[in-house]
Design an enzyme around this catalytic site. Structure first.
Site, short mmCIF file in Angstrom:
data_model
loop_
_atom_site.label_atom_id
_atom_site.label_comp_id
_atom_site.label_asym_id
_atom_site.label_seq_id
_atom_site.Cartn_x
_atom_site.Cartn_y
_atom_site.Cartn_z
N HIS A 116 0.73 -1.13 -0.12
CA HIS A 116 0.10 -0.03 -0.09
C HIS A 116 0.66 1.31 -0.01
CE1 HIS A 116 -0.27 -0.66 4.76
NE2 HIS A 116 0.86 -0.48 4.14
N ASN A 117 0.41 2.38 -0.82
CA ASN A 117 1.11 3.58 -0.92
C ASN A 117 2.27 3.72 -1.52
OD1 ASN A 117 -0.97 3.87 1.78
ND2 ASN A 117 -0.91 5.80 0.63
#
Length: 346
Positions: free
Chosen positions: A242-243
């Site tokens: 994620h991210n």
């Protein structure tokens, strides 16, 4: 598909030496080519096969000198390798995207739109409020969640799963079994030792001309977006957390794992089985060699990394050379110690 040599030369902006009306119906390696084949010569070590190949036509450099008679028609270009790659891309695109229309059963949800000349394979599913451009190819058993946007000419192979809110640009390729937008690995430890799930409410953005390999996984952001920027290529069996942000025209080889919130620059190379810790930054044009583990940010551009933990390639090679010599160095040290401690003879 069938073309004349003259048509091929026109596309490649090349010059024909021989019969421009010859018909070509396949591409082949120079040593395997036969009548009707088009091949190329870029590596000098294959030059002898130019005089024996069964190909109807050969793409060669404008500067290629002929030492013997050549039976094949020649197409002279500035860069044979690049020109043949262009033809492979065209052939691949034409063969893979030749399908049009809708196979039943296929589902498209309310308020979703899809452009002209698309293909939807059997058992494909498109959620509601999706925006899908023209010339998109969706193979059987593809799942596309709600509010997904997909640009023109993108190909989704069988079994691809696209979670809700994902944005995919134009001319992207997502290979079979890839999962785009699954939850990031976010869990908060609790006082009793258990873990509480942190909702992952962000999305994934793939910009134009991105390629995602088979069974790769790209997690959605906790908040905001996980981003793969224009022209980057992700191999099979890659995990992107994620991210994460991956810059333009970066390549990520198989079995690489990138931890959350790491930012990778433009034109980087991550070789096979590399691992990156979370919240790092890799500068543009960083190269990480196979099976290396990166645990700190790299701020200088153009650095080569090797090892686990990874550090400068030149220093790593020197360290490995010394490591291989350790048994010999140990023996020499033992000899020195014995000589120093041995009693002197009168």
């Amino acid at each position: 598909m069938e073309f004349t040599v003259g048509q091929v030369a026109e596309v490649l902006r090349g010059d024909v030496e021989g019969d421009a009306a010859l018909r070509i119906d396949r591409l082949a390696k120079i040593e395997e080519a036969r009548d009707g084949s088009l091949t190329f010569l870029a590596n000098p070590k294959y030059e002898p096969q130019l005089y024996t190949t069964g190909a109807s036509a050969v793409i060669v450099s404008r500067t290629q000198e002929l030492r013997h008679p050549v039976a094949a028609t020649l197409i002279r270009v500035d860069d044979p390798y690049t020109c043949f790659t262009t033809l492979l891309e065209f052939y691949q695109q034409a063969s893979r995207t030749g399908r049009r229309g809708v196979e039943e059963p296929a589902f498209i949800g309310p308020n979703s739109t899809i452009g002209e000349n698309h293909y939807r394979g059997a058992f494909s599913y498109i959620g509601h409020d999706c925006e899908i451009g023209p010339d998109v190819v969706i193979f059987p058993h593809v799942y596309i969640g709600d509010r997904v946007k997909i640009g023109a000419g993108t190909i989704l192979y069988a079994g691809v799963k696209i979670y809700a809110e994902t944005v995919i640009g134009a001319r992207c390729t997502v290979h079979a079994g890839a999962v785009i937008g699954s939850d990031g690995f976010g869990f908060a430890p609790q006082p009793d030792g258990s873990y509480r799930t942190i909702p992952q409410i962000g999305n994934v953005v793939l910009e134009d001309n991105v390629s995602i390999g088979a069974n790769a996984t790209i997690d959605c952001a906790t908040m905001g977006s996980t981003i793969i920027r224009e022209g980057s290529k992700v191999d099979n069996l890659v995990q992107i957390a994620h991210n994460v942000e991956i810059g333009r025209h970066t390549v990520v080889a198989s079995q690489t794992g990138i931890s959350g919130s790491t930012k990778i620059g433009d034109f980087c190379v991550l070789a096979g089985q590399t691992g990156l810790a979370g919240h790092l930054t890799l500068a543009n044009r960083t190269t990480v060699t196979a099976q290396s583990g990166v645990g700190k940010s790299i701020k200088e551009e153009g650095v080569f990394l090797q090892g686990s933990p990874a550090f400068n390639l030149r220093d790593s090679l020197r360290a490995n050379a010394i490591f291989r010599r350790l048994p010999d160095l140990e023996r020499r040290l033992d000899v020195l110690e014995r000589n120093l401690t041995a009693p002197e003879k009168s």
